[in-house]
Design a protein around this motif. Structure first.
Motif, PDB file in Angstrom:
ATOM      1  N   THR A   1       0.849  -1.188   0.000  1.00  0.00           N
ATOM      2  CA  THR A   1       0.000   0.000   0.000  1.00  0.00           C
ATOM      3  C   THR A   1       0.882   1.234   0.000  1.00  0.00           C
ATOM      4  O   THR A   1       2.089   1.141   0.183  1.00  0.00           O
ATOM      5  N   GLY A   2       0.266   2.390  -0.220  1.00  0.00           N
ATOM      6  CA  GLY A   2       1.034   3.633  -0.205  1.00  0.00           C
ATOM      7  C   GLY A   2       1.286   4.146  -1.608  1.00  0.00           C
ATOM      8  O   GLY A   2       0.766   3.621  -2.589  1.00  0.00           O
ATOM      9  N   ALA A   3       2.116   5.168  -1.677  1.00  0.00           N
ATOM     10  CA  ALA A   3       2.341   5.876  -2.941  1.00  0.00           C
ATOM     11  C   ALA A   3       3.476   5.256  -3.734  1.00  0.00           C
ATOM     12  O   ALA A   3       4.470   4.788  -3.179  1.00  0.00           O
ATOM     13  N   GLY A   4       3.308   5.260  -5.046  1.00  0.00           N
ATOM     14  CA  GLY A   4       4.382   4.825  -5.924  1.00  0.00           C
ATOM     15  C   GLY A   4       5.318   5.966  -6.272  1.00  0.00           C
ATOM     16  O   GLY A   4       6.427   5.756  -6.747  1.00  0.00           O
ATOM     17  N   MET A   5       4.859   7.197  -6.042  1.00  0.00           N
ATOM     18  CA  MET A   5       5.679   8.379  -6.310  1.00  0.00           C
ATOM     19  C   MET A   5       5.144   9.525  -5.471  1.00  0.00           C
ATOM     20  O   MET A   5       3.928   9.631  -5.235  1.00  0.00           O
ATOM     21  N   ILE A   6       6.024  10.361  -4.982  1.00  0.00           N
ATOM     22  CA  ILE A   6       5.620  11.569  -4.266  1.00  0.00           C
ATOM     23  C   ILE A   6       6.403  12.757  -4.812  1.00  0.00           C
ATOM     24  O   ILE A   6       7.468  12.594  -5.422  1.00  0.00           O
ATOM     25  N   GLY A   7       5.858  13.956  -4.630  1.00  0.00           N
ATOM     26  CA  GLY A   7       6.544  15.144  -5.103  1.00  0.00           C
ATOM     27  C   GLY A   7       5.853  16.404  -4.628  1.00  0.00           C
ATOM     28  O   GLY A   7       4.821  16.351  -3.950  1.00  0.00           O
ATOM     29  N   THR A   8       6.418  17.541  -4.988  1.00  0.00           N
ATOM     30  CA  THR A   8       5.799  18.826  -4.663  1.00  0.00           C
ATOM     31  C   THR A   8       5.852  19.729  -5.890  1.00  0.00           C
ATOM     32  O   THR A   8       6.727  19.575  -6.750  1.00  0.00           O
ATOM     33  N   ILE A   9       4.912  20.637  -5.960  1.00  0.00           N
ATOM     34  CA  ILE A   9       4.896  21.644  -7.012  1.00  0.00           C
ATOM     35  C   ILE A   9       4.449  22.957  -6.391  1.00  0.00           C
ATOM     36  O   ILE A   9       3.581  22.977  -5.501  1.00  0.00           O
ATOM     37  N   GLN A  10       5.080  24.054  -6.822  1.00  0.00           N
ATOM     38  CA  GLN A  10       4.727  25.354  -6.269  1.00  0.00           C
ATOM     39  C   GLN A  10       3.613  26.001  -7.089  1.00  0.00           C
ATOM     40  O   GLN A  10       3.463  25.743  -8.284  1.00  0.00           O
ATOM     41  N   MET A  11       2.847  26.871  -6.421  1.00  0.00           N
ATOM     42  CA  MET A  11       1.717  27.532  -7.074  1.00  0.00           C
ATOM     43  C   MET A  11       1.434  28.848  -6.371  1.00  0.00           C
ATOM     44  O   MET A  11       1.861  29.078  -5.242  1.00  0.00           O
ATOM     45  N   MET A  12       0.719  29.728  -7.070  1.00  0.00           N
ATOM     46  CA  MET A  12       0.262  30.992  -6.500  1.00  0.00           C
ATOM     47  C   MET A  12      -1.110  31.298  -7.067  1.00  0.00           C
ATOM     48  O   MET A  12      -1.486  30.796  -8.136  1.00  0.00           O
ATOM     49  N   SER A  13      -1.870  32.122  -6.347  1.00  0.00           N
ATOM     50  CA  SER A  13      -3.127  32.644  -6.886  1.00  0.00           C
ATOM     51  C   SER A  13      -3.147  34.145  -6.642  1.00  0.00           C
ATOM     52  O   SER A  13      -2.733  34.616  -5.585  1.00  0.00           O
ATOM     53  N   SER A  14      -3.602  34.900  -7.660  1.00  0.00           N
ATOM     54  CA  SER A  14      -3.552  36.358  -7.577  1.00  0.00           C
ATOM     55  C   SER A  14      -4.587  36.983  -8.497  1.00  0.00           C
ATOM     56  O   SER A  14      -5.026  36.373  -9.470  1.00  0.00           O
ATOM     57  N   THR A  15      -4.940  38.220  -8.175  1.00  0.00           N
ATOM     58  CA  THR A  15      -5.579  39.096  -9.148  1.00  0.00           C
ATOM     59  C   THR A  15      -4.466  39.953  -9.739  1.00  0.00           C
ATOM     60  O   THR A  15      -3.772  40.662  -9.013  1.00  0.00           O
ATOM     61  N   LEU A  16      -4.274  39.851 -11.053  1.00  0.00           N
ATOM     62  CA  LEU A  16      -3.169  40.523 -11.726  1.00  0.00           C
ATOM     63  C   LEU A  16      -3.622  41.828 -12.367  1.00  0.00           C
ATOM     64  O   LEU A  16      -4.745  41.926 -12.872  1.00  0.00           O
ATOM     65  N   TYR A  17      -2.729  42.828 -12.351  1.00  0.00           N
ATOM     66  CA  TYR A  17      -2.911  44.015 -13.178  1.00  0.00           C
ATOM     67  C   TYR A  17      -2.044  43.845 -14.406  1.00  0.00           C
ATOM     68  O   TYR A  17      -0.837  43.626 -14.310  1.00  0.00           O
ATOM     69  N   ARG A  18      -2.664  43.944 -15.587  1.00  0.00           N
ATOM     70  CA  ARG A  18      -1.966  43.801 -16.853  1.00  0.00           C
ATOM     71  C   ARG A  18      -2.068  45.112 -17.625  1.00  0.00           C
ATOM     72  O   ARG A  18      -3.115  45.769 -17.617  1.00  0.00           O
ATOM     73  N   PHE A  19      -0.978  45.495 -18.294  1.00  0.00           N
ATOM     74  CA  PHE A  19      -0.963  46.738 -19.058  1.00  0.00           C
ATOM     75  C   PHE A  19      -0.165  46.550 -20.343  1.00  0.00           C
ATOM     76  O   PHE A  19       0.882  45.896 -20.357  1.00  0.00           O
ATOM     77  N   ALA A  20      -0.668  47.120 -21.422  1.00  0.00           N
ATOM     78  CA  ALA A  20       0.066  47.175 -22.687  1.00  0.00           C
ATOM     79  C   ALA A  20      -0.340  48.436 -23.415  1.00  0.00           C
ATOM     80  O   ALA A  20      -1.403  49.010 -23.159  1.00  0.00           O
ATOM     81  N   THR A  21       0.521  48.895 -24.321  1.00  0.00           N
ATOM     82  CA  THR A  21       0.203  50.079 -25.109  1.00  0.00           C
ATOM     83  C   THR A  21       0.684  49.889 -26.544  1.00  0.00           C
ATOM     84  O   THR A  21       1.744  49.293 -26.780  1.00  0.00           O
ATOM     85  N   ILE A  22      -0.105  50.374 -27.474  1.00  0.00           N
ATOM     86  CA  ILE A  22       0.209  50.287 -28.903  1.00  0.00           C
ATOM     87  C   ILE A  22       0.519  51.691 -29.419  1.00  0.00           C
ATOM     88  O   ILE A  22      -0.318  52.592 -29.303  1.00  0.00           O
ATOM     89  N   ASP A  23       1.699  51.885 -29.980  1.00  0.00           N
ATOM     90  CA  ASP A  23       2.041  53.129 -30.664  1.00  0.00           C
ATOM     91  C   ASP A  23       1.548  52.978 -32.102  1.00  0.00           C
ATOM     92  O   ASP A  23       2.196  52.342 -32.942  1.00  0.00           O
TER      93      ASP A  23
END
Length: 378
Positions: free
Chosen positions: A213-235
């Motif tokens: 019994t038990g896991a055949g593989m273990i690991g970790t992964i990083q993550m974040m959650s956010s409200t983002l401000y995005r900006f772009a401009t066209i000349d």
């Protein structure tokens, strides 16, 4: 005369890792003394370019690659099947050498087939430029072009994406194209830190056989959650210059960028997190002065009050910054538009016309077309 299109967006992401650093962690930045999630401009520009593929013609787009010699040679062989690959490769390499763009023999493993010569860096070419190079080779019997002819081939007929994002040619600066679009790094409007997801995977066969019994593989992964401000401009005027003075092509390009800025999303770890969101608020201004980012609305990290969501608080902060800039500096846009989900647009009342996405594209195109027409008549 100046003419720019500024695009501001608020977009919330659930736990995700769409743009990671060399350690696998979500990218971050310090702003206002607080750590925020960050999505690099490079990541989002690539996502925008990939979104172009879903609705723009290949003839309007470019390819960024070291393998441009092979790209031209393949086009030669496609246009004239009697051309051998070896002959086409030599003729294609001669075009780039005439332009002063160096090529090198790529390193390959012993078990690999030899590859065509490559440039020492990624070179951004429009489909039209690839076609022009191939047709020159066919029309001139594979004869190498002069330096002037090479420039005519490789520096005319820029694609929409080359005109927008620019091109740097280290060996031959005359072929550089100054970008007509600026894209800011997206940053969280609030403080956030990476979290770790500890995961396990089960070996189905081992479990089925009852061996353990038990896991055949273990690991970790990083993550974040956010409200983002995005900006772009066209000349817009620089974009038109890069597109050879073609106003209609400029309008198509500007509308395409606006659409894809809103629709696109970097795809890092998207299968793991399924963070397929769209912006909840988009604020677009057409200006005749200069681009104005509203990022300082979020120097103080946003915190939702009791009964108020963080994204609504962010919309309120964005609106306050926009009003302050207009009032204090007397910098009023020629036109402004708001696309919003839910009732977030209420925070922007008085700052622009509330529209849907299709209406936004039509209205912006109409305003820019009129200004370009007035400028050409002046």
């Amino acid at each position: 005369m100046a003419l720019t299109i500024d695009i501001h967006a608020l977009q919330s992401l659930p736990p995700s890792n769409i743009n990671r650093d060399d350690t696998g962690a979500p990218k971050s930045a310090v702003f206002g003394g607080a750590v925020r999630q960050r999505v690099s401009s490079q990541a989002w520009k690539r996502a925008i370019r990939k979104d172009f593929d879903s609705y723009l013609s290949k003839a309007d787009l470019g390819t960024r690659s070291k393998r441009v010699v092979d790209l031209v040679a393949k086009r030669v062989c496609l246009l004239d099947e009697s051309y051998s690959r070896e002959t086409a490769l030599k003729a294609a390499e001669a075009v780039f050498k005439a332009a002063g763009i160096k090529t090198v023999e790529p390193k390959v493993r012993e078990d690999e087939e030899p590859r065509a010569p490559e440039t020492g860096y990624l070179l951004f070419l429009s489909d039209r430029q690839v076609e022009q190079a191939a047709r020159f080779i066919l029309d001139n019997g594979g004869k190498a072009p002069s330096k002037k002819q090479a420039k005519d081939i490789l520096d005319q007929g820029h694609s929409i994406d080359v005109a927008m994002f620019g091109r740097m040619v280290a060996d031959a600066p005359d072929y550089n194209v100054d970008a007509a679009v600026q894209v800011a790094h997206a940053i969280g409007v609030h403080e956030s830190e990476p979290e770790f997801d500890y995961f396990t995977a089960v070996d189905d066969e081992v479990q089925r056989g009852g061996e353990e019994t038990g896991a055949g593989m273990i690991g970790t992964i990083q993550m974040m959650s956010s409200t983002l401000y995005r900006f772009a401009t066209i000349d817009v005027l620089s974009l038109r210059e890069n597109l050879g003075g073609d106003s209609e092509a400029t309008l198509t390009a500007a509308s395409s960028f606006l659409r894809s800025f809103i629709r696109s999303l970097p795809t890092g770890k998207i299968t793991t997190f399924a963070n397929n969101t769209l912006p909840e608020l988009v604020y677009v201004t057409v200006r005749d002065d200069r681009p104005v980012s509203l990022v300082n609305a979020f120097e103080n990290p946003v915190r939702g009050d009791e009964g108020t969501s963080r994204r609504r608080a962010a919309a309120r902060a964005l609106a306050e910054e926009a009003r302050s800039v207009s009032e204090v500096y007397e910098m009023l846009p020629l036109a402004s538009f708001i696309v919003s989900l839910s009732d977030l647009g209420e925070e922007m009342d008085g700052l622009g016309e509330r529209v849907r996405l299709s209406e936004l594209l039509d209205r912006v195109t109409s305003v820019v077309r009129q200004r370009l027409s007035e400028g050409s008549q002046a």
